[in-house]
Design an enzyme around this catalytic site. Structure first.
Site, PDB file in Angstrom:
ATOM      1  N   LYS A  18      -4.211  -1.193  -7.133  1.00 43.94           N
ATOM      2  CA  LYS A  18      -3.100  -0.113  -7.047  1.00 43.94           C
ATOM      3  C   LYS A  18      -2.438  -0.014  -8.546  1.00 43.94           C
ATOM      4  O   LYS A  18      -2.818  -0.833  -9.372  1.00 43.94           O
ATOM      5  CB  LYS A  18      -1.941  -0.673  -6.052  1.00 43.94           C
ATOM      6  CG  LYS A  18      -1.378  -1.811  -6.323  1.00 43.94           C
ATOM      7  CD  LYS A  18      -0.260  -1.951  -7.415  1.00 43.94           C
ATOM      8  CE  LYS A  18       0.288  -3.273  -7.532  1.00 43.94           C
ATOM      9  NZ  LYS A  18       1.103  -3.608  -8.869  1.00 43.94           N
ATOM     10  N   ALA A 105      -5.316 -10.887 -12.563  1.00 43.19           N
ATOM     11  CA  ALA A 105      -4.104 -10.869 -13.350  1.00 43.19           C
ATOM     12  C   ALA A 105      -3.965  -9.839 -14.094  1.00 43.19           C
ATOM     13  O   ALA A 105      -3.391  -9.874 -15.168  1.00 43.19           O
ATOM     14  CB  ALA A 105      -3.897 -12.055 -13.969  1.00 43.19           C
ATOM     15  N   SER A 112      -4.584  -9.203  -3.866  1.00 47.21           N
ATOM     16  CA  SER A 112      -3.882  -8.782  -2.579  1.00 47.21           C
ATOM     17  C   SER A 112      -4.725  -7.947  -1.848  1.00 47.21           C
ATOM     18  O   SER A 112      -4.855  -7.863  -0.633  1.00 47.21           O
ATOM     19  CB  SER A 112      -2.615  -7.826  -3.146  1.00 47.21           C
ATOM     20  OG  SER A 112      -1.860  -8.834  -3.528  1.00 47.21           O
ATOM     21  N   ASP A 145       2.182  -7.509  -2.129  1.00 44.74           N
ATOM     22  CA  ASP A 145       1.239  -6.291  -2.362  1.00 44.74           C
ATOM     23  C   ASP A 145       0.202  -6.212  -1.344  1.00 44.74           C
ATOM     24  O   ASP A 145      -0.765  -5.178  -1.386  1.00 44.74           O
ATOM     25  CB  ASP A 145       0.690  -6.209  -3.534  1.00 44.74           C
ATOM     26  CG  ASP A 145       1.505  -6.178  -4.940  1.00 44.74           C
ATOM     27  OD1 ASP A 145       2.929  -5.634  -4.779  1.00 44.74           O
ATOM     28  OD2 ASP A 145       1.418  -6.742  -6.046  1.00 44.74           O
TER      29      ASP A 145
END
Ligand code: C5P
Length: 310
Positions: A18, A105, A112, A145
């Site tokens: 995302k 990261a 997620s 998330d």
């Protein structure tokens, strides 16, 4: 979910990365989290998670980012499998294999995505037909998330991000994603945001009307003008070289550019497939970016895919 998409003893789920088209961050809450008003947007960069029945619970990560993902109890995908098992009881252990393409990261919610994939995949593998509300509850427990990774598309996020509602937008957008060599832990970026804000009063975050108008219009130019991220200043403070990346992308013709989530990935909105190729080449040739990916959005959330190895 279709049984045809499942082999007898193995399930593969694909889950998207995302970016945040809008990320407004409220004051720090008593539980350490921050209330958000965000617009999530799923893009065509995927992790593929394969679940296989096994004697023991375990996890393996393959792909370019494998070295930087924990394979033990710290792995969020493995935690997702154990959490679902604990809730439903009487299921066989699984081995989770993550083919990782989403930067680690990087502000793109790769962990997620993997957790969401496991919830969907274990439900299929164990033939549970779990109530959607339980899946969403567990997703919320696993991370802010995870629910969006299940939903995909373009969606409004509220609460700490775990409450998700689809946006009725139109348009298909082209993105150039600049992947950083560095990683930014989400918690460190939120802490830096608090530090930069100091004692100043922070308003309750609200979605902006211009963002909703842009999404309804499907006009990429309009969307490029209204993208915003309250965590960007904190990400830039921790990683000042990102400024150069953002400036270069805008100079080379991007319609808009923001740090994605807590960063350090920078997402540039561009004008069509040709624009995305031009920008990717320009950023790479200039030496500002070492790793660049092209993607489109919105795309679907986590979904079972045919297992081509059978
Ligand atoms: O929910 P998740 O595990 O992804 O969050 C990681 C960290 O990011 C949290 O521990 C917290 O420090 C920070 N965070 C936050 N407010 C949010 C989401 C995340 O402060 N809404």
């Amino acid at each position: 979910m279709s049984a045809a998409a499942t082999s007898a003893n193995r399930v593969t789920v694909r889950a998207p990365a995302k970016i945040n088209l809008e990320l407004r961050v409220g004051p720090r809450r008593d539980d350490g989290y921050h209330d958000l008003a965000t617009v999530f947007h799923a893009v065509s960069l995927y992790d593929e998670v394969t679940l296989t029945p096994s004697d023991d619970w375990g996890c393996t990560v393959i792909g370019p980012y494998a070295g930087s993902v924990p394979e033990g109890a710290d792995n969020l995908a493995l935690q997702a499998a154990l959490l679902l098992a604990e809730r439903v009881g009487d299921v066989e252990p699984v081995h989770v294999e993550i083919a990782k393409e989403i930067p680690v990261a990087g502000g793109m919610a790769g962990g997620s995505a993997d957790a969401a994939a496991v919830l969907i995949g274990c439900d299929e593998l164990w033939r549970l037909d779990t109530d959607r509300s339980l899946i969403e509850e567990l997703a919320g427990l696993l991370g802010s998330d995870v629910n969006f990774a299940l939903t995909g598309g373009t969606a409004i996020g509220s609460g700490r991000g775990e409450r998700v509602a689809p946006v009725l937008g139109r348009g298909r957008y082209h993105w150039v994603l600049v992947i950083s060599d560095d990683q930014l832990p989400t918690s460190a970026v939120y802490a830096e945001c608090d530090r930069l804000r100091g004692e100043s009063t922070v308003a309750t975050p609200e979605h902006s009307a211009p963002m909703m108008t842009a999404l309804r219009s499907g006009n990429a130019r309009l969307l490029g003008e209204v993208m915003t991220n309250d965590l960007q200043a904190a990400a830039l403070s921790l990683l000042p070289s990102l400024r150069e990346v953002i400036d270069a992308g805008l100079e080379y013709g991007a319609l808009g550019g923001v740090v994605s989530g807590s960063g350090p990935t920078v997402a540039f909105l561009v004008d069509g497939a040709e624009g995305s190729l031009d920008l990717a080449v320009a950023l790479t040739a200039s030496g500002v970016a070492h790793e660049v990916k092209r993607a489109v959005g919105p795309v679907h959330g986590a979904h079972v895919v045919p297992d081509l190895r059978t």
